[in-house]
Structures are given as structure tokens and as C-alpha cells.
Design a protein around this motif. Structure first.
Motif, PDB file in Angstrom:
ATOM      1  N   VAL A   6       0.842  -1.204   0.000  1.00  0.00           N
ATOM      2  CA  VAL A   6       0.000   0.000   0.000  1.00  0.00           C
ATOM      3  C   VAL A   6       0.872   1.247   0.000  1.00  0.00           C
ATOM      4  O   VAL A   6       0.606   2.218  -0.708  1.00  0.00           O
ATOM      5  N   LEU A  72      -5.349   0.298  -2.477  1.00  0.00           N
ATOM      6  CA  LEU A  72      -5.357  -1.039  -1.886  1.00  0.00           C
ATOM      7  C   LEU A  72      -4.802  -2.079  -2.856  1.00  0.00           C
ATOM      8  O   LEU A  72      -4.328  -3.133  -2.444  1.00  0.00           O
ATOM      9  N   LEU A 383      -2.069  -2.231   6.376  1.00  0.00           N
ATOM     10  CA  LEU A 383      -2.466  -2.369   4.984  1.00  0.00           C
ATOM     11  C   LEU A 383      -1.312  -2.780   4.090  1.00  0.00           C
ATOM     12  O   LEU A 383      -1.491  -2.985   2.903  1.00  0.00           O
TER      13      LEU A 383
END
Length: 384
Positions: A6, A72, A383
Motif C-alpha cells: 500500500v 489497496l 495495509l
């Protein structure tokens, strides 16, 4: 080949936008919606040394002009995210503000779904409709089938919003809309015709009976699988056969014939009866009067007499009625509050769902209501 993190995708999006880390940080500061994204913090995020919270991700995507999905790096886009993109692409220019609100909720739904599993998917009882004609009679027949499938019998419906959110999975918002506009609906259908994602916005300036009629009208479209990306329900819109069917469905779904007959009994027709029946079935006084005519529960001296009684009842009952001008999708908000209490999301995502940028006031209100992590927690969602 190692998949990009990410942080690396944020770095690539920043460079594509022609921004340095200092310039991006300055934009974050100017927007004044999140804290803690200094140039050094951005450097650590991009290098994978610092986690990025969900609300920070939303802010960075917005400022970089990309979708959260792009940052993402998800290969499969959720139905909510697909619909969010469609809403902004196909909405009429006059309704861009409400379309943006719908998009905001759908993107929040998508992001929350990546952090907190939604649990078992919702399932609407099967309601055959292929043989239902696109007519008023077809709308009444579909209303009977829907009530039977939902186990509603022929009595009044209390919380129609809960039925739509819990059984259909559509998000229902109440927002002030332009005069004459009663509702806004966007749908991303699935292979079986039922909505894979849907959002309904109802005019918060309308009285309760009108809002319930709008919700029931849109429910018909969802159940019938009417192939519409975005629909604006307005008093100025020329009605198609599908719209007439949805209107007939709404009246029959809210006030089924046998239920109305039983509730009226032998009561005399006057303003008091109209008010009682309107409160019982949650309909406007004029709509309730027309319904009584349709099922022939009472005898009117004339149409002028019926209209006069309905108008007098409306003036007496709706004069002091309070309206809820804004309301966030309850099911989505409950999931977000649970995640917030666990420290898994920040206040920014809740603000998006509520449609309120004042995160300080929201946080204070939530603390007063007993919400919030038990102790300050680091960004809980990695993430990278």
C-alpha cells in the motif's frame, strides 16, 4: 515478482500527481480532516515503516485523485465500489450533491468491509416476479407476494427502513433534497436480478408518510429487478409503466386491502378516521383517503367530499409533525461503531458515514454516548 505494498502504491500515486511528500502533507493540513500525516510520517508510510489507518487512506485517495481501491491494489472490486463509481458517472447534473453523498457511503461500506467482515450475507426470500405485468395490478400482486415472503401478514408495517436494510441490504439515507424530489436510488444488480449493492436516499424535508411511500416505491424497483442504475423520484418526472407499478406496489404494500378493511370496521368516515388510519399505516392523509376509496371501506358523499376531509385531516395532524432531516444507514453505522470501539477504524470513516466533517464534535458526542477505544491505540489495520 513481489506485489506492491500500500505504501508503494501511495508513493506511485503521489508521484503521478506531481507532488512531493511535503506538498502532499501541506494539502492534508489544509484540508484539516485528519492529523499526523507530516512529511516524515508519509515517508515512513511509503517505505512500509508505518501503518496507515483507514481514515487516512480515504483522505490520501481523495487528495491524490484516485480511488481507495487503487491504493489497496485490490484486483476484485466490491459491488459497493462498482456502484460508487457508477453513481458519479451516470447521475444527472442537478443531483451531483446527493450522488456524492451516496458515493461516500458506498465507498465507506467497501472500506469497512475490508477491515471488518460483514458476517453472513443478507438474503431476501425468493419472490417470483417474472410473470408480474408492468402495470398497477402487477404492482399490487407483487406487494402481496412480498408481504407473504417477509411474513408480514396484512397488518401495519412499523420500521420499513429496517426491512429494506436487513432483508435487501440496501443502505437507506435521509438527506435534504431539492424541492419536488422525493428520492434517489442507485442499484448494482447481481446475476439473480436482486441488488448486489444499493443505496436509497429519501428527502428529509418530506413528512413521514411521504418518506415511507418513497421507500416502498423503491423497494418495488429492487424486488422487480428494474434495470436502472440511478433513478430520481420526482413529482416533475413523467412516469413510465414501471413507475406506475411501483406506486401501486407502495400503496398496497403499506396498506393491504384486508388489513385496511379490518382496521376501519364500522367507524364513520370523518377527519378523525383519516388521521387514525394514516397513523396506523404510516401514510399521508391524501394517500390514505385514496386507499380507502380503492378498497371501498367507506362511502364518500363525493370525491370533493373525500378530498376536503383529507385536507382538513392533514392540516390538523401534520401541522406539528417533526421530520428527521438527516439519517445515516443504520446497519452500516452499527458495524462502524463496533469497529471504532475496538480501535480498528478512526473517526474519519465514521464521519464519512454520518456525512459530517466535524470529527471533533463527532468524537465528543460518541464519547458522551460511551463509544470509543478503551485506551489510545495505534493504527490497528496494517495495509502493507
Amino acid at each position: 515478482m513481489t506485489e506492491e505494498t500500500v505504501g508503494e502504491r501511495i508513493c506511485a500515486a503521489r508521484k503521478a500527481a506531481g507532488l512531493s511528500q511535503r506538498e502532499l502533507s501541506a494539502r492534508v493540513t489544509a484540508a484539516d480532516r485528519v492529523d499526523g500525516l507530516s512529511p516524515s510520517a508519509l515517508s515512513r508510510i511509503e517505505s512500509g515503516q508505518r501503518r496507515v489507518a483507514s481514515h487516512e487512506l480515504v483522505e490520501l485517495a481523495d487528495l491524490l485523485g484516485v480511488a481507495v481501491d487503487d491504493l489497496l491494489g485490490t484486483r476484485k472490486r466490491s459491488a459497493a465500489l462498482v456502484l460508487a463509481a457508477r453513481v458519479t458517472q451516470v447521475s444527472p447534473a442537478d443531483y451531483r450533491m446527493v450522488a456524492e453523498r451516496a458515493r461516500q457511503v458506498l465507498e465507506a461500506d467497501d472500506l469497512l468491509g475490508r477491515i471488518v467482515p460483514a458476517g453472513a450475507p443478507l438474503s431476501m426470500p425468493s419472490i417470483p416476479h417474472d410473470d408480474v405485468p408492468v402495470t398497477k395490478d402487477g404492482g399490487r400482486e407483487l406487494a402481496k407476494r412480498a408481504r407473504k415472503a417477509l411474513g408480514l401478514g396484512d397488518g401495519p408495517i412499523g420500521d420499513l427502513t429496517a426491512i429494506i436494510e436487513e432483508h435487501i441490504g440496501a443502505h437507506v439515507l435521509v438527506e435534504p433534497l431539492p424541492p419536488g424530489v422525493h428520492g434517489f436510488c442507485a442499484v448494482c444488480p447481481s446475476a439473480d436480478g436482486l441488488p448486489a449493492a444499493a443505496v436509497i436516499v429519501v428527502n428529509g424535508e418530506d413528512v413521514t408518510g411521504r418518506r415511507r411511500f418513497t421507500l416502498a416505491h423503491e423497494l418495488c424497483h429492487l424486488l422487480a429487478g428494474d434495470p436502472v442504475d440511478v433513478e430520481v423520484l420526482s413529482s416533475q418526472t413523467e412516469k413510465s409503466p414501471a413507475e406506475h407499478r411501483a406506486d401501486a406496489f407502495a400503496v398496497a404494500f403499506l396498506a393491504p386491502e384486508e388489513g385496511v378493511r379490518r382496521a376501519v370496521g364500522s367507524q364513520p368516515f370523518d377527519e378523525a378516521l383519516i388521521r387514525r388510519m394514516s397513523r396506523l399505516f404510516g401514510m399521508s392523509h391524501q394517500a390514505m383517503t385514496r386507499r380507502l376509496e380503492e378498497v371501498e371501506s367507506v362511502r364518500f358523499l363525493s370525491k370533493d367530499h373525500a378530498l376536503d376531509v383529507a385536507l382538513r385531516a392533514s392540516l390538523l395532524a401534520e401541522n406539528g409533525e417533526e421530520t428527521v432531516r438527516r439519517r445515516a444507514p443504520v446497519r452500516l453505522l452499527e458495524r462502524a461503531l463496533h469497529a471504532y470501539d475496538e480501535g480498528r477504524i478512526g473517526i474519519g470513516l465514521l464521519a464519512d458515514i454520518l456525512g459530517d466533517e466535524d470529527t471533533v464534535v463527532i468524537a465528543e458526542r460518541l464519547r458522551a454516548d460511551g463509544h470509543g477505544p478503551a485506551a489510545p491505540a495505534p493504527d490497528a489495520w496494517a495495509l502493507a
